[in-house]
Enzyme design. Structure first.
Site, PDB file in Angstrom:
ATOM      1  N   HIS A 135       0.952  -1.100   0.055  1.00  0.00           N
ATOM      2  CA  HIS A 135       0.182  -0.002   0.018  1.00  0.00           C
ATOM      3  C   HIS A 135       0.844   1.195  -0.177  1.00  0.00           C
ATOM      4  O   HIS A 135       1.980   1.195   0.479  1.00  0.00           O
ATOM      5  CB  HIS A 135      -0.736  -0.059   1.269  1.00  0.00           C
ATOM      6  CG  HIS A 135      -1.879   1.067   1.394  1.00  0.00           C
ATOM      7  ND1 HIS A 135      -1.716   2.177   1.721  1.00  0.00           N
ATOM      8  CD2 HIS A 135      -3.330   0.684   1.214  1.00  0.00           C
ATOM      9  CE1 HIS A 135      -2.872   2.871   1.895  1.00  0.00           C
ATOM     10  NE2 HIS A 135      -3.622   1.933   1.536  1.00  0.00           N
ATOM     11  N   ASP A 212       3.280  -4.435   8.284  1.00  0.00           N
ATOM     12  CA  ASP A 212       2.121  -3.732   7.819  1.00  0.00           C
ATOM     13  C   ASP A 212       0.840  -4.687   8.051  1.00  0.00           C
ATOM     14  O   ASP A 212       0.576  -5.122   7.217  1.00  0.00           O
ATOM     15  CB  ASP A 212       2.000  -2.853   6.674  1.00  0.00           C
ATOM     16  CG  ASP A 212       0.786  -2.439   6.497  1.00  0.00           C
ATOM     17  OD1 ASP A 212      -0.303  -2.240   6.897  1.00  0.00           O
ATOM     18  OD2 ASP A 212       0.688  -1.705   5.105  1.00  0.00           O
ATOM     19  N   GLN A 215      -4.486  -4.995   7.047  1.00  0.00           N
ATOM     20  CA  GLN A 215      -5.245  -5.883   6.398  1.00  0.00           C
ATOM     21  C   GLN A 215      -5.496  -7.108   7.103  1.00  0.00           C
ATOM     22  O   GLN A 215      -6.323  -8.075   6.939  1.00  0.00           O
ATOM     23  CB  GLN A 215      -5.312  -5.973   4.740  1.00  0.00           C
ATOM     24  CG  GLN A 215      -5.433  -4.895   3.903  1.00  0.00           C
ATOM     25  CD  GLN A 215      -6.848  -4.354   4.033  1.00  0.00           C
ATOM     26  OE1 GLN A 215      -7.653  -4.877   4.395  1.00  0.00           O
ATOM     27  NE2 GLN A 215      -6.866  -3.028   4.036  1.00  0.00           N
ATOM     28  N   LYS A 238     -10.522  -0.853  10.655  1.00  0.00           N
ATOM     29  CA  LYS A 238     -10.746  -1.924   9.652  1.00  0.00           C
ATOM     30  C   LYS A 238     -10.849  -2.964  10.792  1.00  0.00           C
ATOM     31  O   LYS A 238     -11.182  -4.291  10.008  1.00  0.00           O
ATOM     32  CB  LYS A 238      -9.428  -2.123   8.925  1.00  0.00           C
ATOM     33  CG  LYS A 238      -9.053  -1.032   7.898  1.00  0.00           C
ATOM     34  CD  LYS A 238      -7.880  -1.486   6.928  1.00  0.00           C
ATOM     35  CE  LYS A 238      -7.273  -0.183   6.395  1.00  0.00           C
ATOM     36  NZ  LYS A 238      -8.114   0.345   5.209  1.00  0.00           N
ATOM     37  N   CYS A 376      -4.710   2.534  -3.779  1.00  0.00           N
ATOM     38  CA  CYS A 376      -3.428   2.932  -3.162  1.00  0.00           C
ATOM     39  C   CYS A 376      -2.199   1.808  -3.338  1.00  0.00           C
ATOM     40  O   CYS A 376      -1.326   1.856  -2.393  1.00  0.00           O
ATOM     41  CB  CYS A 376      -3.659   3.358  -1.616  1.00  0.00           C
ATOM     42  SG  CYS A 376      -4.727   4.612  -1.110  1.00  0.00           S
TER      43      CYS A 376
HETATM   44  N1  PLP Z   1      -1.722  -0.671   4.831  1.00  0.00           N
HETATM   45  C1  PLP Z   1      -2.704  -1.338   4.138  1.00  0.00           C
HETATM   46  C2  PLP Z   1      -2.043  -2.495   3.607  1.00  0.00           C
HETATM   47  C3  PLP Z   1      -3.885  -0.691   3.734  1.00  0.00           C
HETATM   48  O1  PLP Z   1      -4.795  -1.512   3.343  1.00  0.00           O
HETATM   49  C4  PLP Z   1      -4.135   0.457   4.467  1.00  0.00           C
HETATM   50  C5  PLP Z   1      -5.425   1.139   4.453  1.00  0.00           C
HETATM   51  O2  PLP Z   1      -6.094   0.609   3.411  1.00  0.00           O
HETATM   52  C6  PLP Z   1      -3.024   1.106   5.218  1.00  0.00           C
HETATM   53  C7  PLP Z   1      -1.993   0.609   5.371  1.00  0.00           C
HETATM   54  C8  PLP Z   1      -3.326   2.511   5.685  1.00  0.00           C
HETATM   55  O3  PLP Z   1      -4.283   2.348   6.699  1.00  0.00           O
HETATM   56  P1  PLP Z   1      -4.964   3.863   7.498  1.00  0.00           P
HETATM   57  O4  PLP Z   1      -5.398   4.640   6.227  1.00  0.00           O
HETATM   58  O5  PLP Z   1      -5.950   3.308   8.263  1.00  0.00           O
HETATM   59  O6  PLP Z   1      -3.769   4.586   8.030  1.00  0.00           O
END
Ligand code: PLP
Length: 580
Positions: A135, A212, A215, A238, A376
């Site tokens: 992401h 990270d 998900q 999430k 993203c």
């Molecule tokens: N990493 C992953 C794999 C994501 O799917 C997302 C959000 O969709 C993020 C990071 C960023 O999360 P946040 O926008 O809640 O900080």
């Protein structure tokens, strides 16, 4: 094909999805006259009553600032906030409370690591390894660090199924490698990455690992102690919790040595104008008043999740994913993107001859919420040679019936896809004639059509229809200089002063999305073939309101339309300025 009934009897763990749905009040509503089917859970999941009540209870009874007051409310708020930390600590198996930092979410957590741990450990010539399926939140913070430090990013490739090439990772690790930062689960493809193997491999070579978990946390059991990762980040919204809250786990030996990320109140132990010392962990990384209610809501969410049972949730979601994959894969003209053996409940696909934006907009008309675009993950989309996908992502409250409704809607949408006619490179490409003697009269004609239909589905069909008649724009004009930025789809516009006139503008335009072609056709009817001064004087926001599009188009589409209008206005200004 396995039917819904067969799937339900095959279930090993009884899972009362209707009871769970009753805990989520938002699900009980109609959208565009159809029952809401919410399949955008990877973007953000809905909130159970337990979370809503926890927030309400806190604000109605216990709110005050934390860690500072000597009064009862501050004491209660502090207690609730610190109890929330215990719940989240347990949720990811963090050994110790001081290793659990509340952040705004995964994005802030990764920025924190890059800007503190990264700054200490990465120097000129060093390398940071990411993967092709990250992401943007797990790309850009590292990219910025590498720019600043004159270090280099390395990227682990994936295979065509969307699985990481571990053989390539082994080759990429070298003495200059400092950090590997990798998603536990891919948000765009659903791939579950073999993070245990990655962590072991990296640690054998003295490389730190950041996970990270944005998900993964909603779907998989996470045990940071067992994983032995250096850092693990996730977002509250999430995992059925509030927005604006998340958590970062870090090994204490790292957190102790890291400089603070933000400075200010609460993160200090002593301040003077000569010298300041930092507070103990985890407060060193929680500058300012924290999101107290968010933390309390997050604790309620993870406790709810644990109560339902993470294994039961995982097996229910797996059934949904299997059924959806089978149904969607069987639709001719649809290609699933992301076919890894190990997947969490994300189904991404592309439809031949139809942009993801159109698929998503048509699904919305059926009451079905999905995500469209690059999610993203622009480098990942480039790896697959696509602009974006339509993504359905499932949560514990989704049902097989909803998956069936979604699959039937996709079938209907795909059946309506029209092959795109390519414009010829050579020869004439006539610009459209003026639709009416003036912009005002063109607007009246359009408004007459819109005023007899108040149903968004009918307005949408009208836009699609006029979009299908958009005069062809030759490929030779589809260049970067004619590209409209800020749109969710690919949009080109090329304007010129009409030959033989002092101030009449005309333009050609095209997009890969039918809905955007409809908007472009609308703009052409209003503006193309009209005098620049009239174009500039026309009140577009009032017109949008009059025909109701201000309500029907999503914010993203309204922004895209505004960019297109801006492009016409800038051109009209130039033409008006040149007028003798
Ligand atoms: N990493 C992953 C794999 C994501 O799917 C997302 C959000 O969709 C993020 C990071 C960023 O999360 P946040 O926008 O809640 O900080």
């Amino acid at each position: 094909m396995i039917t819904i009934g067969e799937r339900q009897t095959k279930s090993e763990i009884p899972f009362d999805v209707e009871r769970i749905r009753a805990d989520f009040p938002i699900l009980d509503q109609k959208v565009h006259g159809k029952p809401l089917v919410y399949l955008d859970n990877a973007a953000s999941s809905q909130k159970p009553r337990a979370v809503i009540h926890a927030l309400k209870h806190y604000y109605e009874n216990d709110h005050a600032n934390v860690h500072r007051g000597v009064h009862a409310l501050s004491e209660r708020a502090t207690e609730a906030y610190e109890e929330a930390r215990i719940a989240v600590q347990k949720f990811i198996g963090a050994p110790c409370l001081r290793e659990l930092i509340f952040t705004r979410g995964a994005t802030e957590a990764i920025n924190l690591i890059a800007q503190t741990f990264g700054r200490v450990h990465v120097h000129a010539g060093d390398e940071v390894i990411l993967t092709a399926l990250e992401h943007h939140s797990n790309i850009v913070p590292w990219q910025v660090l590498c720019w600043e430090k004159h270090a280099n990013l390395r990227v682990v490739p994936i295979n065509d199924d969307g699985e990481l090439r571990l053989d390539e990772l082994e080759k990429l690790i070298n003495p200059a490698t400092r950090i590997i930062s990798v998603a536990h689960v891919s948000n765009a493809l659903g791939t579950i990455n073999p993070i245990q193997k990655i962590i072991d491999l990296a640690h054998q070579r003295g490389v730190y690992v950041v996970i990270d978990g944005a998900q993964a946390a909603p779907h998989l059991r996470v045990d940071v102690q067992k994983l032995d990762c250096d850092f693990y980040a996730f977002s509250g919204h999430k995992v059925y919790g509030p927005t604006g809250i998340g958590a970062l786990y870090g090994k204490p030996q790292h957190l102790e040595l890291m400089p603070p990320y933000q400075t200010g109140g609460d993160m200090i132990s002593y301040v003077s104008f000569e010298k300041t010392t930092w507070n103990q962990l985890p407060y060193k990384f929680e500058a300012g008043t924290p999101n107290i209610a968010g933390a309390i809501g997050l604790a309620a969410a993870v406790e709810y999740l644990e109560e339902i049972g993470r294994d039961s949730i995982a097996s229910h979601e797996h059934r949904l994913l299997e059924f959806a994959t089978e149904r969607i894969a069987s639709i001719p003209g649809v290609r699933i993107i992301g076919t890894a053996k190990e997947k969490a409940s994300v189904l991404s696909f592309v439809v031949e001859d139809m942009s993801a934006l159109d698929v998503g907009t048509r699904l919305d008309i059926e009451g079905i919420a999905v995500r469209t675009g690059h999610h993203c993950c622009q480098p990942l989309m480039e790896r697959f040679g696509i602009a974006g996908t339509t993504r359905a992502s499932f949560a514990m409250y989704n049902t097989l019936e909803e998956v069936e409704a979604f699959a039937e809607a996709v079938e209907k949408i795909v059946a309506s896809a029209r092959p795109r006619a390519g414009a010829s490179l050579n020869g004439d490409y006539p610009y459209p004639q003026a639709a009416a003697p003036s912009t005002r009269e063109a607007a009246e004609e359009i408004a007459e059509v819109f005023e007899v239909v108040d149903d968004w589905a009918e307005k949408y069909e009208y836009l699609i229809d006029i979009g299908s008649k958009l005069p062809a724009m030759p490929d030779v004009l589809k260049q970067e200089c004619n590209r409209v930025q800020g749109c969710q789809s690919t949009v080109f516009m090329h304007a010129r002063k009409k030959p033989g006139t002092p101030d009449v503008i005309e333009f050609l335009a095209d997009s890969d999305a039918d809905i955007v072609r409809g908007e472009l056709a609308l703009l052409q009817r209003l503006y193309s073939g009209q005098r620049a001064g009239e174009v500039l004087a026309f009140d577009m926001p009032a017109f949008m309101q009059r025909i109701g599009l201000d309500k029907n188009l999503t914010q993203g589409r309204r922004n895209g339309l505004a960019e297109m209008v801006q492009r016409v206005m800038r051109f009209a200004e130039n033409v008006a300025g040149q007028k003798p």
